[in-house]
Write a protein that holds these residues in place. Structure first.
Motif, short mmCIF file in Angstrom:
data_model
loop_
_atom_site.label_atom_id
_atom_site.label_comp_id
_atom_site.label_asym_id
_atom_site.label_seq_id
_atom_site.Cartn_x
_atom_site.Cartn_y
_atom_site.Cartn_z
N LYS A 158 39.72 26.48 66.32
CA LYS A 158 40.06 27.69 65.58
C LYS A 158 39.96 28.92 66.48
CE LYS A 158 38.55 25.90 61.09
NZ LYS A 158 37.57 26.04 59.96
N GLY A 159 38.97 28.91 67.38
CA GLY A 159 38.82 30.04 68.29
C GLY A 159 39.97 30.15 69.26
N MET A 160 40.65 29.03 69.52
CA MET A 160 41.82 29.05 70.40
C MET A 160 43.10 29.45 69.66
SD MET A 160 41.04 25.50 72.45
CE MET A 160 42.64 25.52 73.27
N GLY A 161 42.95 29.74 68.35
CA GLY A 161 44.09 30.18 67.57
C GLY A 161 44.91 29.07 66.96
N LEU A 162 44.38 27.83 66.93
CA LEU A 162 45.12 26.72 66.34
C LEU A 162 45.05 26.78 64.82
CD1 LEU A 162 44.00 23.73 68.62
CD2 LEU A 162 46.09 25.09 68.79
N SER A 163 46.16 26.46 64.18
CA SER A 163 46.18 26.40 62.72
C SER A 163 45.48 25.12 62.26
CB SER A 163 47.62 26.41 62.21
OG SER A 163 48.32 25.26 62.65
N ASP A 164 45.19 25.05 60.96
CA ASP A 164 44.53 23.86 60.42
C ASP A 164 45.37 22.61 60.67
OD1 ASP A 164 42.44 25.40 59.55
OD2 ASP A 164 43.17 25.57 57.49
N ARG A 165 46.69 22.74 60.55
CA ARG A 165 47.56 21.58 60.76
C ARG A 165 47.51 21.11 62.20
NH1 ARG A 165 53.49 21.89 58.31
NH2 ARG A 165 52.14 22.07 56.48
N ARG A 166 47.50 22.06 63.14
CA ARG A 166 47.44 21.68 64.56
C ARG A 166 46.08 21.11 64.92
NH1 ARG A 166 50.71 26.22 68.13
NH2 ARG A 166 52.80 25.73 67.33
N ILE A 167 45.03 21.65 64.32
CA ILE A 167 43.69 21.09 64.56
C ILE A 167 43.64 19.64 64.09
CG2 ILE A 167 41.28 21.21 63.83
CD1 ILE A 167 41.53 24.24 63.83
N LEU A 168 44.23 19.38 62.94
CA LEU A 168 44.27 18.01 62.42
C LEU A 168 45.04 17.10 63.37
CD1 LEU A 168 43.87 15.88 60.19
CD2 LEU A 168 45.97 16.75 59.13
N ARG A 169 46.21 17.56 63.82
CA ARG A 169 47.08 16.72 64.63
C ARG A 169 46.57 16.55 66.06
NH1 ARG A 169 51.27 19.50 64.06
NH2 ARG A 169 51.51 20.44 66.12
N ARG A 170 46.00 17.62 66.63
CA ARG A 170 45.64 17.58 68.04
C ARG A 170 44.17 17.24 68.30
NH1 ARG A 170 48.70 22.79 70.84
NH2 ARG A 170 50.84 22.27 70.21
N ILE A 171 43.31 17.44 67.31
CA ILE A 171 41.88 17.23 67.53
C ILE A 171 41.32 16.14 66.62
CG2 ILE A 171 39.60 18.30 67.49
CD1 ILE A 171 40.91 20.96 68.14
N GLU A 172 41.45 16.35 65.31
CA GLU A 172 40.79 15.44 64.37
C GLU A 172 41.35 14.03 64.43
OE1 GLU A 172 39.34 17.21 60.46
OE2 GLU A 172 41.02 18.52 60.92
N LEU A 173 42.67 13.90 64.29
CA LEU A 173 43.25 12.56 64.27
C LEU A 173 43.04 11.79 65.57
CD1 LEU A 173 46.57 13.08 62.25
CD2 LEU A 173 44.49 11.88 61.55
N PRO A 174 43.26 12.40 66.75
CA PRO A 174 42.98 11.64 67.98
C PRO A 174 41.54 11.16 68.08
CG PRO A 174 44.33 13.56 68.48
CD PRO A 174 43.90 13.70 67.05
#
Length: 272
Positions: A178-194
């Motif tokens: 979030k501090g890098m400016g990622l939206s919730d959807r991008r956080i899910l796709r790029r961080i949580e799911l991997p």
């Protein structure tokens, strides 16, 4: 010095002793070849055992490749199709149940998944059969009701593993995103799911093996599969036919678990 055994080293992350040879080419080859060799030995042993029996005309006819191969293909199709649909349904549902807006529905959804697996597999198939019979226009036997029953039976492992995998992601990592400016959807796709992939794939492996085993009951409702061979062995009191069907189901489950394990290893993020 020649003949000296290399001392074990300590993995600094796990704080345990690790055999250096286990990480070499020999250890890697053994890890990848052990299960295929075991499955080959099982099938080879079955073949030699059957060939050593005095088979009558009925057994010879039931054990022909023209009979066994179509049933094997049906079993694979049932297992693969049901696993695909349960993956398609359970992963998105698990993702939704971990979002703040939908968390209040999680106990109810998990309860439904628990009900699907708490009921014995034969009971699940029977309930779905009567449901399809009661609704006009729905096929009461065959591929459709059996696939639906298998999806309901194996829904819980993937659902729960998806939720556990997403919930175990370190909150500080999410805050960094979030501090890098990622939206919730991008956080899910790029961080949580991997980061959740290893846990989710473990659930997929469990569901796949469950489906392969439960698909052996599909013959009761016109679904075909290797259960037909097992059932004919019972009906005809022919042990070679019965054993052949049972061993093929077991070998298929071992092969599927092995392949799923390799896929899980390859898809897991590096460093996990």
């Amino acid at each position: 010095m020649a003949g000296t055994v290399a001392p074990p080293v300590t993995d600094p992350e796990l704080d345990v002793e690790v055999d250096p040879d286990a990480r070499g080419p020999l250890g890697t080859a053994f890890r990848y070849l052990a299960m295929p060799l075991l499955i080959t030995a099982i099938i080879g042993g079955l073949y030699l055992w059957v060939q050593g029996q005095e088979l009558d005309s009925i057994e010879l006819r039931q054990l022909e490749s023209s009979i066994l191969w179509p049933r094997f293909v049906e079993h694979v199709q049932l297992s693969a199709l049901s696993t695909f649909f349960v993956l398609f349904l359970a992963v998105p549902t698990g993702i939704l149940m971990t979002r703040p807006r939908f968390r209040r529905f999680a106990p109810a959804v998990i309860g439904l998944g628990n009900a699907g697996q708490a009921i014995p597999s034969l009971g699940t198939l029977a309930l779905l059969y009567f449901l399809f019979v009661a609704v006009d226009g729905l096929p009461s036997t065959g591929l459709v009701p059996v696939t639906v029953a298998l999806v309901g039976y194996s829904f819980l492992p993937i659902l729960r593993n998806t939720m556990v995998g997403l919930d175990q992601v370190d909150p500080s990592v999410l805050e960094a995103g979030k501090g890098m400016g990622l939206s919730d959807r991008r956080i899910l796709r790029r961080i949580e799911l991997p980061l959740a992939v290893p846990v989710v794939l473990a659930g997929v492996r469990t569901a796949l093996v469950l489906n392969i085993g439960t698909a052996a009951l599909a013959f009761l409702f016109g679904g075909g599969g290797l259960g037909v061979i097992i059932q004919r062995g019972f009906q005809l009191s022919r042990t070679p036919v019965l054993v052949t069907g049972a061993v093929l189901v077991a070998a298929l489950a071992l092969a599927a678990d092995y392949l799923a394990g390799i896929i899980e290893e390859k898809l897991a993020p590096k460093g996990l």
